[in-house]
Every structure is written in structure tokens, then in C-alpha cells.
Design an enzyme around this catalytic site. Structure first.
Site, short mmCIF file in Angstrom:
data_model
loop_
_atom_site.label_atom_id
_atom_site.label_comp_id
_atom_site.label_asym_id
_atom_site.label_seq_id
_atom_site.Cartn_x
_atom_site.Cartn_y
_atom_site.Cartn_z
N GLY A 168 0.80 -1.27 0.00
CA GLY A 168 0.00 0.34 0.14
C GLY A 168 0.87 1.09 -0.03
N GLY A 206 2.94 3.41 1.34
CA GLY A 206 3.86 3.35 2.71
C GLY A 206 4.61 4.56 2.80
NE ARG A 207 9.15 5.86 -1.14
CZ ARG A 207 10.23 6.19 -1.73
NH1 ARG A 207 11.25 6.93 -1.07
NH2 ARG A 207 10.57 5.81 -2.81
CG ASP A 259 12.19 6.68 6.90
OD1 ASP A 259 11.43 6.71 5.71
OD2 ASP A 259 13.25 6.67 6.85
N GLY A 260 8.54 6.19 6.05
CA GLY A 260 7.71 7.05 5.27
C GLY A 260 8.26 8.13 4.60
CG ASP A 299 3.83 -3.31 -5.78
OD1 ASP A 299 4.52 -4.20 -6.40
OD2 ASP A 299 4.59 -2.16 -5.32
NE ARG A 339 3.46 9.53 -8.05
CZ ARG A 339 3.96 8.15 -7.41
NH1 ARG A 339 5.18 7.97 -8.00
NH2 ARG A 339 3.25 7.50 -6.48
NE ARG A 388 0.00 2.57 -6.61
CZ ARG A 388 1.48 3.02 -6.39
NH1 ARG A 388 2.21 2.17 -7.02
NH2 ARG A 388 1.58 4.21 -6.11
CE LYS A 391 8.06 7.95 -4.41
NZ LYS A 391 8.59 7.64 -5.79
#
Length: 486
Positions: free
Chosen positions: A90, A92-93, A125-126, A252, A176, A183, A113
Site C-alpha cells: 500500500g 507506505g510513504r 520511516d515513510g 504494484d 506527483r 494500479r 511522496k
């Protein structure tokens, strides 16, 4: 042109329901500063980015604040990573901050992002760092300039917050832009978790917003999968024609709209090496350059399986077979253009392939060789003073054959050169040049990004920029292999 607070915001993806996302606010960064904004992209989107003001933009990019009409979420999806299904994936960052509809009726995502941890961070840590953010900022522009379907980037910021990778680096965020961030892995998540009614709802959503021409089709879900296969085939054909290596073609990382995104250890070929691997984590070479078309089909078959509650297996197989036909036809069209072959002859694929084989055997630079061909005529090819790229006996023998072929299309070679210069870039975002730009940005030389964006917006013409940007790398700059965190 509208300022950020005047845009027509919406949350169409979040409206699909809580099973596909989690509500998360960005985690603020400290010591944030603006590195660059993409003014050209802002104008294309109808956004007056300058009216926001740097201070407010920094707050929005650093997670120190969000607009009232935004509602950030982390998307949930899964996918096949290096061929193995992973259910624990998923955003994650990154966060889908919001969506907006511009004056042309187009819906766009704002995706931040490096925004911090989410429920899908898996202990990471994202964060993003300046190195990877600058690379994505530039490659997005480079791909767009080459007419390769891609996500884009509107702004980039840095921060004093330290981030540990292989060493301590500085945090960054990237804003972005894409019509959608859905996806292949979204559909895989719903399929493998048994949410079959949601699969239909998500497919209907993509058709409604991004493929409206299909909504009245007799069998719209089969038509939907067929459309995805065609878009994916076209995207990868462009990759192959311009020597682009993605590096991590997990499902993904595959856009349902056929856009190139999730840029990591990407690279453009320098010396033509058909089996080049740009990701040093790819020990088996699964995602090597020559494997990309086949992996695209493999990924589509995984998507087709996830859509099997909507589409008959025969229809899925038919679309997968069409993928091969489409990617080959599109690749041949692009390569004929790059070689200046105006008409189509049965012998053209053999002529092109024999050139590529010679490039590999002789260690010739892929894009530079084609650019030299576009800037010189047959009268100069046999000249001993010609650039060493072409001045090799075996290649000169191929040039004689090539000269006979182009004579069938052009009475005036200037026409061929002009046509080829329009599709063979003078400037390519090579790995060592991206690294050079990263180091300049890390040293506070932010204006270099504006110069690069100007060059990459039209890489086919001469620009006022450092001369070495248009030249092949030295031997010690070739074949740099990067990690997934790049």
C-alpha cells in the site's frame, strides 16, 4: 488560471469506500524549504502556482498544513513483487492529498511522496530523500518530453529532517500529478481478499473517469481489460524504443492507465546492452531491459486473473494475445521513425535489428549513435574524420545497406535528417547526469532544475546548457547500477 484554494476539489477515490484506503494526515517535516516548482506543468493544469506564495507552498509540501478541502488518504493495494504475491503493500510513504477537476473537465490527483508513515509502511520511516526525489522530478519531465506516458511532478521540497538510508540523507517531498494512481495491485488486493463486488465497483470507477467511451460497450469489462493491455503495450514499446529500463516492474508499480510511475532504479541505456540490469537488487535479471515486454504480459495476466469474476477466461486470453501484436507493431513503428524509414518494407525489422546487434557487439551508445545518424549524411559516413561512434568497419558496411534503404524514401537526405532529429533526442537524462544534478541541488544550486526542465521539455533541439549533457558518458560513468531506494 486558478490558485490552489480556487481549484474544484473532489475525492472520488475515497468515495469508493474505506476498504481501499486509510485516512492519514502528513507527518510534518522540520526545516523545510522549496527547491523548485514546475511552472510549465502548472500552466498545463490551469494552476497559478506562483499565487500561492513560497511560505504556504512549503507548509503544504512539508506536511505542516493542508487545505480545508483536502482529505489525505493512503491507498491500499497488494501485488506481485519479483513474481511472488505480497499482501502487505500500500502507500507506505505517500498520500493522495486530494483530487481536482480542471477547466477542461480532466480529473487529476495530487499525491505527496515522502509524507511520513502510514498503516502500510511496514515499519519503514515513510520518507523520501533529495536524491530519489530529484531523480523522479527530472525523469517525469524527461519521459513527458519523449512522449512516453508518465506521471509528472509539480513541485519538490527539501528539509533538515535526517533520513537514514545507506547513510544519513536529507528528507524531501515530491508532489506527483497523475489522472489516477490506481494500479494493477488494487485489483489484486480486492481479488485475493475476496471483495468481488468491490472489483466491479473499481472497474466501473476507472471506466467512468478515464475510459468513458467504454461505458456503453456490450461487454465493458472485457473492453476495459483490452484497453489496459493496449495502453501497457504502448508504454513498454516506448520504453524499448528509447532504451528506458524501469528496474522494478512489480504489479504494484503498474498503472492501470498505462503510465510510467514509481520511479526507482531506472536508467536509460548508454552502451546498447539488451540484457542490461539497472537494479542491483534484481539478482536473477527478471526486470532486465530485454525482459520488459514479456514481464508486461506476465503482469497483465496477473491482472486478468484478478478480474476473472468479471471477464471470461477466453476474453482475457484474447487480450493477452493482442498485447503481443500491439507491442510489436508499436515498437516497429517507433523504431522505423527513429531510423528515418518513412515507408514500411518487410526487410526493415532485420535492418534495424542488425544495427542493434552491431551496437551491442561494438559497444556503441544507443541514443547517441542514432542522433549522430540524424545529423550526418551518407557523403560523410565513410569519412575517416567522422565521429568514432560510426567509424568502425562493420558499422560502415551496415551503413551502405542503410543508405540503399533510405534512398527508397528520400530524394533529399536533408528531409531524412530533419525527420530523424524530431524523434532522436540530443539530450537524454543519463544516470550520471541525474547524479550530477542531485549533487548540485544538495549544494543549494536549485536553478539547475529549471535548466534541466527546459532541456527535457524538448530534448530534440539545441539548448544553451553544458556541452557534456548531449554526449555519451565516459567509461567510468557507464552502467551505474542502483538500488530500489534510488
Amino acid at each position: 488560471m486558478k490558485s490552489l484554494d480556487q481549484l474544484d476539489y473532489c475525492h472520488t477515490y475515497a468515495d469508493l469506500g474505506p476498504s481501499l484506503s486509510s485516512r492519514v494526515n502528513p507527518t510534518p517535516l522540520s526545516g523545510s524549504y522549496l527547491i523548485h516548482t514546475n511552472q510549465r506543468l502548472a500552466k498545463q493544469l490551469g494552476i497559478d502556482i506562483e499565487s500561492v506564495g513560497d511560505e504556504i507552498l512549503i507548509q503544504l509540501l512539508s506536511g505542516q498544513g493542508i487545505l480545508e478541502s483536502w482529505s489525505p488518504i493512503a491507498m491500499k493495494y497488494t501485488g506481485h513483487q519479483f513474481g511472488q504475491y505480497n499482501p502487505d503493500l500500500g502507500d507506505g510513504r505517500g498520500l493522495l492529498l486530494t483530487e481536482f477537476i480542471n477547466d477542461n473537465g480532466e480529473k487529476w490527483d495530487f499525491h505527496l511522496k515522502g509524507s511520513g508513515q502510514t498503516p502500510y509502511s511496514r515499519g519503514a520511516d515513510g520518507r523520501a530523500v533529495i536524491r530519489s526525489s530529484v531523480r523522479e522530478y527530472l525523469i517525469s519531465a524527461a519521459m513527458d518530453g519523449l512522449s512516453i506516458p508518465t506521471t509528472q511532478a509539480l513541485a519538490i521540497s527539501g528539509a533538515s529532517t535526517p533520513v537514514r538510508r545507506e547513510e544519513i540523507e536529507s528528507a524531501a517531498t515530491l508532489l506527483r500529478i497523475a489522472p489516477s494512481h490506481v494500479r494493477f495491485g488494487h485489483f489484486e488486493y480486492l481479488f485475493y481478499s475476496g471483495q468481488h463486488s468491490e472489483i466491479k465497483a473499481l472497474a466501473d470507477y476507472i471506466i467512468l473517469w478515464h475510459m468513458p467511451e467504454l461505458k456503453d460497450s456490450e461487454d465493458k469489462y472485457a473492453a476495459f481489460f483490452q484497453q489496459v493491455t493496449k495502453r501497457t503495450a504502448s508504454m513498454i514499446a516506448h520504453w524499448q524504443a528509447y532504451g528506458f529500463c524501469h528496474g522494478v516492474m512489480n504489479t504494484d508499480n503498474m498503472s492501470i492507465l498505462g503510465l510510467t510511475f514509481d520511479y526507482g532504479p531506472f536508467a536509460f541505456l548508454d552502451t546498447y546492452l539488451s540484457k542490461h540490469i539497472c537494479n542491483h537488487s534484481d539478482y536473477s535479471g527478471r526486470y532486465a531491459f530485454h525482459q520488459q515486454p514479456g514481464i508486461g504480459q506476465w503482469n497483465l495476466s496477473a491482472l486478468g486473473y484478478a478480474l476473472s469474476s468479471l471477464i471470461d477466461s477466453k476474453q482475457i486470453e484474447a487480450s493477452l494475445q493482442e498485447y503481443s501484436t500491439h507491442i510489436q507493431a508499436e515498437y516497429r513503428r517507433l523504431m522505423r521513425a527513429r531510423f528515418g524509414l518513412d515507408s514500411e518494407h518487410d526487410s526493415d525489422p532485420e535492418l534495424i535489428n542488425s544495427c542493434l546487434e552491431l551496437m551491442e557487439k561494438l559497444g556503441l551508445d544507443f541514443n547517441f549513435t542514432l542522433r549522430v545518424l540524424s545529423e550526418t549524411g551518407p557523403d560523410n559516413w565513410a569519412d575517416i574524420g567522422l565521429d568514432s561512434t560510426l567509424n568502425k568497419p562493420e558499422f560502415i558496411a551496415w551503413l551502405r545497406e542503410y543508405q540503399q534503404r533510405i534512398a527508397l524514401d528520400y530524394g533529399n537526405d536533408q528531409q531524412r535528417q530533419h525527420a530523424m532529429q524530431g524523434v532522436n533526442p540530443k539530450y537524454i537524462l543519463r544516470t550520471h547526469l541525474a547524479q550530477e544534478a542531485i549533487e548540485q541541488v544538495e549544494n543549494g544550486e536549485f536553478d539547475i532544475l529549471e535548466t534541466w526542465l527546459t532541456v527535457l521539455a524538448n530534448p530534440f533541439i539545441e539548448h544553451v546548457c553544458p556541452t557534456h549533457w548531449s554526449l555519451p558518458p565516459s567509461n567510468d560513468q557507464k552502467g551505474i547500477c542502483l538500488s530500489c531506494s534510488s
